[in-house]
Scaffold this motif. Structure first.
Motif, PDB file in Angstrom:
ATOM      1  N   ASN A 231       9.295  -4.707  12.903  1.00 45.40           N
ATOM      2  CA  ASN A 231       8.853  -6.212  13.021  1.00 45.40           C
ATOM      3  C   ASN A 231       7.682  -6.369  13.993  1.00 45.40           C
ATOM      4  OD1 ASN A 231      10.340  -7.144  11.314  1.00 45.40           O
ATOM      5  ND2 ASN A 231      12.275  -7.735  12.794  1.00 45.40           N
ATOM      6  N   ALA A 232       7.638  -5.221  14.995  1.00 41.71           N
ATOM      7  CA  ALA A 232       6.449  -4.932  15.879  1.00 41.71           C
ATOM      8  C   ALA A 232       5.370  -4.927  15.176  1.00 41.71           C
ATOM      9  CB  ALA A 232       6.853  -4.351  16.876  1.00 41.71           C
ATOM     10  N   LYS A 233       5.361  -3.970  14.041  1.00 41.47           N
ATOM     11  CA  LYS A 233       3.991  -3.946  13.296  1.00 41.47           C
ATOM     12  C   LYS A 233       3.962  -4.816  12.045  1.00 41.47           C
ATOM     13  CE  LYS A 233       3.934   1.176  14.306  1.00 41.47           C
ATOM     14  NZ  LYS A 233       3.794   2.497  13.948  1.00 41.47           N
ATOM     15  N   ASN A 234       5.018  -5.714  11.976  1.00 34.03           N
ATOM     16  CA  ASN A 234       4.755  -6.927  10.962  1.00 34.03           C
ATOM     17  C   ASN A 234       4.742  -6.043   9.514  1.00 34.03           C
ATOM     18  OD1 ASN A 234       4.981  -9.481  10.825  1.00 34.03           O
ATOM     19  ND2 ASN A 234       2.677  -9.654  10.430  1.00 34.03           N
ATOM     20  N   THR A 235       5.586  -5.013   9.435  1.00 29.97           N
ATOM     21  CA  THR A 235       5.627  -4.275   8.170  1.00 29.97           C
ATOM     22  C   THR A 235       6.942  -3.794   7.724  1.00 29.97           C
ATOM     23  OG1 THR A 235       3.401  -3.338   8.821  1.00 29.97           O
ATOM     24  CG2 THR A 235       4.505  -2.119   7.077  1.00 29.97           C
ATOM     25  N   VAL A 236       7.083  -3.991   6.330  1.00 27.82           N
ATOM     26  CA  VAL A 236       8.704  -3.380   5.839  1.00 27.82           C
ATOM     27  C   VAL A 236       7.986  -2.160   4.956  1.00 27.82           C
ATOM     28  CG1 VAL A 236      10.272  -3.887   4.336  1.00 27.82           C
ATOM     29  CG2 VAL A 236       9.689  -5.644   5.596  1.00 27.82           C
ATOM     30  N   TYR A 237       8.958  -1.155   4.986  1.00 30.74           N
ATOM     31  CA  TYR A 237       8.723   0.096   4.251  1.00 30.74           C
ATOM     32  C   TYR A 237       9.745   0.392   3.187  1.00 30.74           C
ATOM     33  CZ  TYR A 237       5.903   0.789   8.574  1.00 30.74           C
ATOM     34  OH  TYR A 237       5.108   0.754   9.840  1.00 30.74           O
TER      35      TYR A 237
ATOM     36  N   SER B  49       0.933  -1.122  -0.108  1.00 32.00           N
ATOM     37  CA  SER B  49      -0.120  -0.154   0.001  1.00 32.00           C
ATOM     38  C   SER B  49       0.872   1.188   0.132  1.00 32.00           C
ATOM     39  CB  SER B  49      -0.907  -0.070   1.081  1.00 32.00           C
ATOM     40  OG  SER B  49      -0.247  -0.045   2.191  1.00 32.00           O
ATOM     41  N   GLY B  50       0.237   2.325  -0.200  1.00 36.93           N
ATOM     42  CA  GLY B  50       0.771   3.729  -0.054  1.00 36.93           C
ATOM     43  C   GLY B  50       1.364   4.160  -1.492  1.00 36.93           C
TER      44      GLY B  50
ATOM     45  N   PRO C 266       7.208  14.915  -9.700  1.00 30.32           N
ATOM     46  CA  PRO C 266       8.772  14.773  -9.679  1.00 30.32           C
ATOM     47  C   PRO C 266       9.449  15.513  -8.501  1.00 30.32           C
ATOM     48  CG  PRO C 266       8.197  14.962 -12.088  1.00 30.32           C
ATOM     49  CD  PRO C 266       6.809  15.446 -11.085  1.00 30.32           C
ATOM     50  N   GLY C 267      10.208  14.953  -7.856  1.00 31.18           N
ATOM     51  CA  GLY C 267      10.870  15.750  -6.673  1.00 31.18           C
ATOM     52  C   GLY C 267      10.096  15.143  -5.331  1.00 31.18           C
ATOM     53  N   GLY C 268       8.861  14.516  -5.619  1.00 31.59           N
ATOM     54  CA  GLY C 268       8.173  14.455  -4.279  1.00 31.59           C
ATOM     55  C   GLY C 268       8.567  12.962  -3.685  1.00 31.59           C
ATOM     56  N   SER C 269       7.916  12.854  -2.841  1.00 35.72           N
ATOM     57  CA  SER C 269       8.078  11.528  -1.991  1.00 35.72           C
ATOM     58  C   SER C 269       6.743  10.594  -1.688  1.00 35.72           C
ATOM     59  CB  SER C 269       8.571  11.990  -0.465  1.00 35.72           C
ATOM     60  OG  SER C 269       9.748  12.593  -0.702  1.00 35.72           O
ATOM     61  N   LEU C 270       7.156   9.467  -1.365  1.00 36.15           N
ATOM     62  CA  LEU C 270       6.052   8.434  -1.023  1.00 36.15           C
ATOM     63  C   LEU C 270       6.622   7.369  -0.158  1.00 36.15           C
ATOM     64  CD1 LEU C 270       3.910   7.669  -4.086  1.00 36.15           C
ATOM     65  CD2 LEU C 270       3.229   8.771  -2.369  1.00 36.15           C
ATOM     66  N   ARG C 271       5.888   6.952   0.979  1.00 38.68           N
ATOM     67  CA  ARG C 271       6.126   5.728   1.647  1.00 38.68           C
ATOM     68  C   ARG C 271       5.242   4.511   1.428  1.00 38.68           C
ATOM     69  NH1 ARG C 271       6.595   4.899   7.967  1.00 38.68           N
ATOM     70  NH2 ARG C 271       4.457   4.706   7.584  1.00 38.68           N
TER      71      ARG C 271
ATOM     72  N   PHE D  13      15.992   6.254  -2.026  1.00 40.91           N
ATOM     73  CA  PHE D  13      15.097   5.336  -1.334  1.00 40.91           C
ATOM     74  C   PHE D  13      15.614   4.699  -0.172  1.00 40.91           C
ATOM     75  CE2 PHE D  13      12.671   3.662  -5.381  1.00 40.91           C
ATOM     76  CZ  PHE D  13      12.145   5.180  -5.819  1.00 40.91           C
ATOM     77  N   THR D  14      14.785   4.340   0.963  1.00 36.55           N
ATOM     78  CA  THR D  14      15.247   3.822   2.079  1.00 36.55           C
ATOM     79  C   THR D  14      14.512   2.699   2.369  1.00 36.55           C
ATOM     80  OG1 THR D  14      16.280   5.767   2.904  1.00 36.55           O
ATOM     81  CG2 THR D  14      16.086   4.118   4.475  1.00 36.55           C
ATOM     82  N   ILE D  15      14.807   1.378   2.716  1.00 34.80           N
ATOM     83  CA  ILE D  15      14.091   0.274   3.040  1.00 34.80           C
ATOM     84  C   ILE D  15      14.274   0.223   4.575  1.00 34.80           C
ATOM     85  CG2 ILE D  15      15.823  -1.406   2.498  1.00 34.80           C
ATOM     86  CD1 ILE D  15      13.640  -3.284   1.651  1.00 34.80           C
TER      87      ILE D  15
END
Length: 128
Positions: free
Chosen positions: A74-80, A7-8, A14-19, A68-70
């Motif tokens: 783990n507490a939220k069971n999510t990777v970003y 999701s997300g 251009p130049g913007g951000s998303l997570r 980009f940054t990964i």
């Protein structure tokens, strides 16, 4: 059944951000290394980034390094996947999957067969 849900995504200038988020359903994500991939129209799916189960090892494609940054919670069971300074060429459907975390530059199209629990993807469109 192991399932990942991305999701997300969305439309950004251009130049913007998303997570992007990659959430696990039916299993604990902390035991798995996770990869992010993307597929643009008419192109093969390619590796973008991956992260080890502990989060201590990460790799990036040269095309996204420094932008980009990964990360994982783990507490939220999510990777970003935090995506900054987005470019039109980042436009693609982004997927996450479980599989081995190795330098992205060493991945080939056949490497995708080593990944599983693919999500349905989330569309990222970078356009003015």
């Amino acid at each position: 059944q192991l399932q990942l849900v991305e999701s997300g995504g969305g439309l950004v200038q251009p130049g913007g951000s998303l997570r992007l988020s990659c959430a696990a359903s039916g299993f604990r994500l902390n035991y798995y290394t996770i990869g992010w991939f993307r597929q643009a129209p008419g192109k093969e799916r390619e590796g973008v980034s991956c992260i080890s189960s502990s989060g201590g090892r990460t790799y990036y494609a040269d095309s996204v390094k420094g932008r980009f940054t990964i990360s994982r919670d783990n507490a939220k069971n999510t990777v970003y996947l935090q995506m900054n300074s987005l470019k039109p060429e980042d436009t693609a459907v982004y997927y996450c999957a479980t599989g081995p975390c190795t330098p992205i530059a060493t991945m080939s199209s056949s490497s995708l067969a080593d990944f599983g629990s693919w999500g349905q993807g989330t569309q990222v469109t970078v356009s003015s």
